[in-house]
Design an enzyme around this catalytic site. Sequence first.
Site, mmCIF file in Angstrom:
data_model
loop_
_atom_site.group_PDB
_atom_site.id
_atom_site.type_symbol
_atom_site.label_atom_id
_atom_site.label_comp_id
_atom_site.label_asym_id
_atom_site.label_seq_id
_atom_site.Cartn_x
_atom_site.Cartn_y
_atom_site.Cartn_z
ATOM 1 C CG ASP A 63 25.713 -108.351 4.982
ATOM 2 O OD1 ASP A 63 24.689 -108.833 5.504
ATOM 3 O OD2 ASP A 63 25.808 -107.160 4.627
ATOM 4 C CB SER A 106 24.403 -101.187 11.972
ATOM 5 O OG SER A 106 23.292 -100.711 12.724
ATOM 6 C CE1 TYR A 176 21.762 -97.284 13.160
ATOM 7 C CE2 TYR A 176 21.087 -95.009 13.478
ATOM 8 C CZ TYR A 176 21.733 -95.978 12.723
ATOM 9 O OH TYR A 176 22.342 -95.616 11.535
ATOM 10 C CE LYS A 180 25.539 -96.989 13.277
ATOM 11 N NZ LYS A 180 26.449 -97.750 12.397
ATOM 12 C CD GLN A 193 43.528 -98.848 26.155
ATOM 13 O OE1 GLN A 193 42.409 -98.347 26.135
ATOM 14 N NE2 GLN A 193 43.774 -100.014 26.733
ATOM 15 C CB THR A 206 23.015 -91.627 2.316
ATOM 16 O OG1 THR A 206 23.850 -90.638 2.945
ATOM 17 C CG2 THR A 206 23.575 -91.950 0.949
ATOM 18 N NE ARG A 217 17.319 -96.919 5.471
ATOM 19 C CZ ARG A 217 18.576 -97.301 5.331
ATOM 20 N NH1 ARG A 217 19.535 -96.530 5.765
ATOM 21 N NH2 ARG A 217 18.884 -98.462 4.771
HETATM 22 N N1 LIG Z 1 21.866 -94.932 4.715
HETATM 23 C C1 LIG Z 1 21.917 -93.956 5.596
HETATM 24 O O1 LIG Z 1 21.299 -92.913 5.393
HETATM 25 C C2 LIG Z 1 22.763 -94.067 6.837
HETATM 26 C C3 LIG Z 1 22.803 -92.956 7.702
HETATM 27 C C4 LIG Z 1 23.611 -93.028 8.836
HETATM 28 C C5 LIG Z 1 24.370 -94.152 9.094
HETATM 29 N N2 LIG Z 1 24.288 -95.216 8.238
HETATM 30 C C6 LIG Z 1 25.078 -96.408 8.588
HETATM 31 O O2 LIG Z 1 25.629 -97.001 7.426
HETATM 32 C C7 LIG Z 1 25.657 -98.431 7.580
HETATM 33 C C8 LIG Z 1 24.955 -99.098 6.422
HETATM 34 O O3 LIG Z 1 23.598 -98.657 6.356
HETATM 35 P P1 LIG Z 1 22.664 -98.986 5.100
HETATM 36 O O4 LIG Z 1 21.832 -97.787 4.874
HETATM 37 O O5 LIG Z 1 23.477 -99.522 3.991
HETATM 38 O O6 LIG Z 1 21.733 -100.122 5.712
HETATM 39 P P2 LIG Z 1 21.458 -101.635 5.184
HETATM 40 O O7 LIG Z 1 20.448 -102.205 6.113
HETATM 41 O O8 LIG Z 1 21.146 -101.627 3.730
HETATM 42 O O9 LIG Z 1 22.859 -102.335 5.376
HETATM 43 C C9 LIG Z 1 23.282 -102.877 6.601
HETATM 44 C C10 LIG Z 1 23.986 -104.190 6.322
HETATM 45 O O10 LIG Z 1 24.509 -104.713 7.550
HETATM 46 C C11 LIG Z 1 24.216 -106.105 7.610
HETATM 47 N N3 LIG Z 1 24.215 -106.506 9.024
HETATM 48 C C12 LIG Z 1 23.384 -106.078 10.008
HETATM 49 N N4 LIG Z 1 23.723 -106.647 11.189
HETATM 50 C C13 LIG Z 1 24.805 -107.451 10.941
HETATM 51 C C14 LIG Z 1 25.618 -108.290 11.750
HETATM 52 N N5 LIG Z 1 25.388 -108.465 13.064
HETATM 53 N N6 LIG Z 1 26.643 -108.965 11.152
HETATM 54 C C15 LIG Z 1 26.876 -108.834 9.813
HETATM 55 N N7 LIG Z 1 26.136 -108.049 9.008
HETATM 56 C C16 LIG Z 1 25.113 -107.361 9.563
HETATM 57 C C17 LIG Z 1 22.876 -106.240 6.906
HETATM 58 O O11 LIG Z 1 22.574 -107.552 6.465
HETATM 59 C C18 LIG Z 1 23.049 -105.253 5.760
HETATM 60 O O12 LIG Z 1 23.663 -105.871 4.642
HETATM 61 C C19 LIG Z 1 25.020 -98.735 8.938
HETATM 62 O O13 LIG Z 1 26.042 -98.881 9.903
HETATM 63 C C20 LIG Z 1 24.211 -97.481 9.229
HETATM 64 O O14 LIG Z 1 24.051 -97.274 10.603
HETATM 65 C C21 LIG Z 1 23.503 -95.193 7.134
#
Ligand SMILES: NC(=O)c1ccc[n+]([C@@H]2O[C@H](COP(=O)([O-])OP(=O)(O)OC[C@H]3O[C@@H](n4cnc5c(N)ncnc54)[C@H](O)[C@@H]3O)[C@@H](O)[C@H]2O)c1
Length: 354
Positions: A63, A106, A176, A180, A193, A206, A217
Site C-alpha cells: 500500500d 485504488s 475510475y 476498472k 493468454q 460497501t 462516500r
Molecule cells: N468500498 C466500496 O464500496 C467499493 C465499491 C467498488 C469497488 N471497490 C474497490 O475496492 C478497492 C478498495 O476500496 P476501498 O473502499 O477499501 O477504498 P480505500 O481508499 O479505503 O482503499 C484503497 C487503498 O488503496 C491504496 N492505494 C491507492 N492507490 C495505490 C497505489 N498506486 N499503490 C498502492 N496502494 C494504493 C490506498 O492507500 C488505500 O489503502 C478499490 O479497488 C475499489 O475500487 C470498493
Amino acid sequence: MNRPNGKPPENPTENPQQRVQIETQGDHSDDRPHAIVTGGAGFLGSHIVDALLDDGYRVTSLDNFSSGRPENHAHIETARFESVRHDVTESFPDFDRVDQIYSFASHASPIDFRANAIDIALTNSVGTNHALQTARTHDATIVLASTSEVYGEPEIHPQREEYRGRVNPRGVRAPYDESKRLAEALVSAYHRQHDVDARTVRIFNTYGPRMRRNDGRVIPNFVDQALSGEDLTVYGDGSQTRSFCYVSDLVSGIRALAEAPRERAAGAVVNLGSREEVTIWELAETILAALDTRAGISYQELPEDDPSRRRPDLTRAETMLDWTPSIDLETGIRYTVDSFRQQDELRQVPSGDV
Ligand SMILES: NC(=O)c1ccc[n+]([C@@H]2O[C@H](COP(=O)([O-])OP(=O)(O)OC[C@H]3O[C@@H](n4cnc5c(N)ncnc54)[C@H](O)[C@@H]3O)[C@@H](O)[C@H]2O)c1
C-alpha cells in the site's frame, strides 16, 4: 486477535534495493500459504487482511498509504503479517512464494475521481498489470476488485454480470470507471493468454468500520454530519437508489470466490453486494433515526454522471459461491455508527493515558 484501532507502527526500515519500505516485518519462516493484498491498509483491504490471517495465511499488504492508514493494522499481533509501503504502479517486490493476490489498490471515493484522476487510472491499469505478472510468475490465484461502476448509468435493473454497461468515456468518473473496465480486460487477457487463475468481483457500495470520516462516500459523510449535529447533505432530490452491503458480508463473499475450485471459478466475474435497494433520502432517514439526532437534510446539486439506480443481480454469487448477504441496513448502520463513536473516544483520550 485484538481489533480496536491503536497507534501506528514506529521506526519503519528502508530497503532501497527493492524500492519498498517495510512498515512491519513479517515472519517468513513457516510454510503456510502466502497472500498479497494490494490496498491492504485501506477500508476493504484491511478487512481482507484480517480474514486471511484468521484463516491461517501469511499476509503481505502492499500500500502507498494515499488513502489507507497504518492504524487499520494496529490491532494485528501475529508475525504472519507484514506491511510494505509500495506503489503498485511500480513492479512488485520479489517474493519466494505467493498463493493468492487480492488486487484492491485504488482510490474509490467520488471526491477523488477529479483530484486523483490520473493516479486512479494508472493504479487500476498499470497496477493491475503488475499484480497479474506476479500471479503468473507464482501460478497464484488473483482476485480483482472491480466495481458496479463498470455498468455506468445502467439500462437494465438489477444489473447482471452479462450486462455490458453504459459508461461515459470522457466524464469526470471515467478515469475510475474506464480503468476498472481495462483492469477487467487485462484479467481476461491473462486468463486466456497465460492461463492465469484470475477472478473478478464487481463490488456494489460497501460500508462499515474503518471508512474514513472524511472519505467522501455517502455513508461516512452522513454519519459524520449526523454525529457533528450538522444537516445531512443530499445531492439531487435524493431519489437516486443504491444497495449498501455491510463489509463483513462482502469479505465473506470475496473469500468464497478466492477459495472456490479453479475449474469452477478461474476467469469468472461475480457481482457482490446487497439486494436491499434504498433511495439516498431513505438512507439519510435511517441514519438520522439510528443517531436519534435533530439534524435535518439539506440539498445540493447532483454531480455529473451520478448513476440513478444501482442493484446487483446476485444469482451467480448464490449459485456459484453459495453466498448471500445477511446483515440488513439498519443493523450495519448501527455497527458503523458505534465504530465511528469509538474512534472519537480514542481520539479524545489524552495520549499519556493510552
Ligand atoms: N468500498 C466500496 O464500496 C467499493 C465499491 C467498488 C469497488 N471497490 C474497490 O475496492 C478497492 C478498495 O476500496 P476501498 O473502499 O477499501 O477504498 P480505500 O481508499 O479505503 O482503499 C484503497 C487503498 O488503496 C491504496 N492505494 C491507492 N492507490 C495505490 C497505489 N498506486 N499503490 C498502492 N496502494 C494504493 C490506498 O492507500 C488505500 O489503502 C478499490 O479497488 C475499489 O475500487 C470498493
